[in-house]
Enzyme design. Structure first.
Site, PDB file in Angstrom:
ATOM      1  N   HIS A   1       6.986  -8.169   0.956  1.00  0.00           N
ATOM      2  CA  HIS A   1       6.178  -7.365   0.011  1.00  0.00           C
ATOM      3  C   HIS A   1       6.931  -6.115  -0.410  1.00  0.00           C
ATOM      4  O   HIS A   1       6.762  -5.071   0.191  1.00  0.00           O
ATOM      5  CB  HIS A   1       4.876  -6.957   0.675  1.00  0.00           C
ATOM      6  CG  HIS A   1       3.831  -6.473  -0.272  1.00  0.00           C
ATOM      7  ND1 HIS A   1       3.681  -5.143  -0.629  1.00  0.00           N
ATOM      8  CD2 HIS A   1       2.857  -7.139  -0.935  1.00  0.00           C
ATOM      9  CE1 HIS A   1       2.650  -5.024  -1.452  1.00  0.00           C
ATOM     10  NE2 HIS A   1       2.135  -6.211  -1.652  1.00  0.00           N
TER      11      HIS A   1
ATOM     12  N   ILE B   1       6.956  -1.925  -1.210  1.00  0.00           N
ATOM     13  CA  ILE B   1       5.719  -1.200  -1.454  1.00  0.00           C
ATOM     14  C   ILE B   1       4.765  -1.564  -0.323  1.00  0.00           C
ATOM     15  O   ILE B   1       4.519  -2.744  -0.068  1.00  0.00           O
ATOM     16  CB  ILE B   1       5.099  -1.569  -2.817  1.00  0.00           C
ATOM     17  CG1 ILE B   1       6.038  -1.148  -3.950  1.00  0.00           C
ATOM     18  CG2 ILE B   1       3.717  -0.936  -2.975  1.00  0.00           C
ATOM     19  CD1 ILE B   1       5.590  -1.603  -5.321  1.00  0.00           C
TER      20      ILE B   1
ATOM     21  N   GLY C   1      -1.708  -2.096  -0.157  1.00  0.00           N
ATOM     22  CA  GLY C   1      -2.951  -1.346  -0.146  1.00  0.00           C
ATOM     23  C   GLY C   1      -3.933  -1.861   0.892  1.00  0.00           C
ATOM     24  O   GLY C   1      -4.655  -1.087   1.519  1.00  0.00           O
ATOM     25  N   VAL C   2      -3.963  -3.166   1.092  1.00  0.00           N
ATOM     26  CA  VAL C   2      -4.878  -3.737   2.078  1.00  0.00           C
ATOM     27  C   VAL C   2      -4.549  -3.234   3.491  1.00  0.00           C
ATOM     28  O   VAL C   2      -5.451  -3.030   4.309  1.00  0.00           O
ATOM     29  CB  VAL C   2      -4.878  -5.282   1.991  1.00  0.00           C
ATOM     30  CG1 VAL C   2      -3.555  -5.866   2.437  1.00  0.00           C
ATOM     31  CG2 VAL C   2      -6.033  -5.863   2.768  1.00  0.00           C
TER      32      VAL C   2
ATOM     33  N   GLU D   1      -6.888  -1.068   6.048  1.00  0.00           N
ATOM     34  CA  GLU D   1      -7.022  -1.455   7.459  1.00  0.00           C
ATOM     35  C   GLU D   1      -6.667  -0.292   8.385  1.00  0.00           C
ATOM     36  O   GLU D   1      -7.338  -0.071   9.390  1.00  0.00           O
ATOM     37  CB  GLU D   1      -6.143  -2.672   7.769  1.00  0.00           C
ATOM     38  CG  GLU D   1      -6.122  -3.069   9.232  1.00  0.00           C
ATOM     39  CD  GLU D   1      -7.459  -3.513   9.824  1.00  0.00           C
ATOM     40  OE1 GLU D   1      -7.622  -3.391  11.060  1.00  0.00           O
ATOM     41  OE2 GLU D   1      -8.333  -3.978   9.067  1.00  0.00           O
TER      42      GLU D   1
END
Length: 137
Positions: free
Chosen positions: A47, A53, A56-57, A61
């Site tokens: 990723h 980067i 966002g998930v 979390e």
């Protein structure tokens, strides 16, 4: 300042899914914690290769784990049950320190509503309202 050992005493998460490296402050209804985002983090192999980067998930979390540090009693497992109004404001790239800030804004029985924000270099990266509960073991 509390280290990773303190974090592991408070929540059951472990590497590679422990997303909080330390706690900088904790009170009755608020907590601040952090995650050091490094270039060799395994997530960057996929990723995105060549343009790392932080997902966002995973920021969400990490915020939920910070809420667990604040709210959990020993012997319970946190359950993340909802996200409201999540907004992603800036891209998080290594190397940096991602700072989590959570504040309890409501509680109904075993459900807690959390105002959650994440910052990098003092700039807002993510904001959301999280719903968390716990499972007795």
């Amino acid at each position: 300042m509390k280290d990773k050992e303190y974090v592991q005493e408070r929540i059951p998460h472990r590497d590679p899914f422990l997303l909080v490296d330390g706690v900088t402050s904790i009170g009755e209804t608020e907590a601040k914690a952090y995650r050091d985002i490094l270039e060799d983090d395994p997530v960057f192999r996929g990723h995105f290769p060549g343009c790392p980067i932080y997902p966002g998930v995973l920021i969400i979390e990490g915020l939920a784990q910070t809420a667990g540090i604040l709210l959990l009693k020993p012997g319970t497992t946190p359950l993340f049950v909802g996200i409201e109004r999540a907004r992603f404001k800036t891209i998080v790239k290594p190397p940096c320190r991602l700072e989590y800030s959570i504040r309890l804004i409501g509680r109904k029985m075993n459900l807690a509503k959390i105002d959650a924000t994440a910052f990098v270099d003092g700039k807002l990266s993510v904001k959301a309202v999280l719903l968390v509960t716990s499972l007795e073991q």
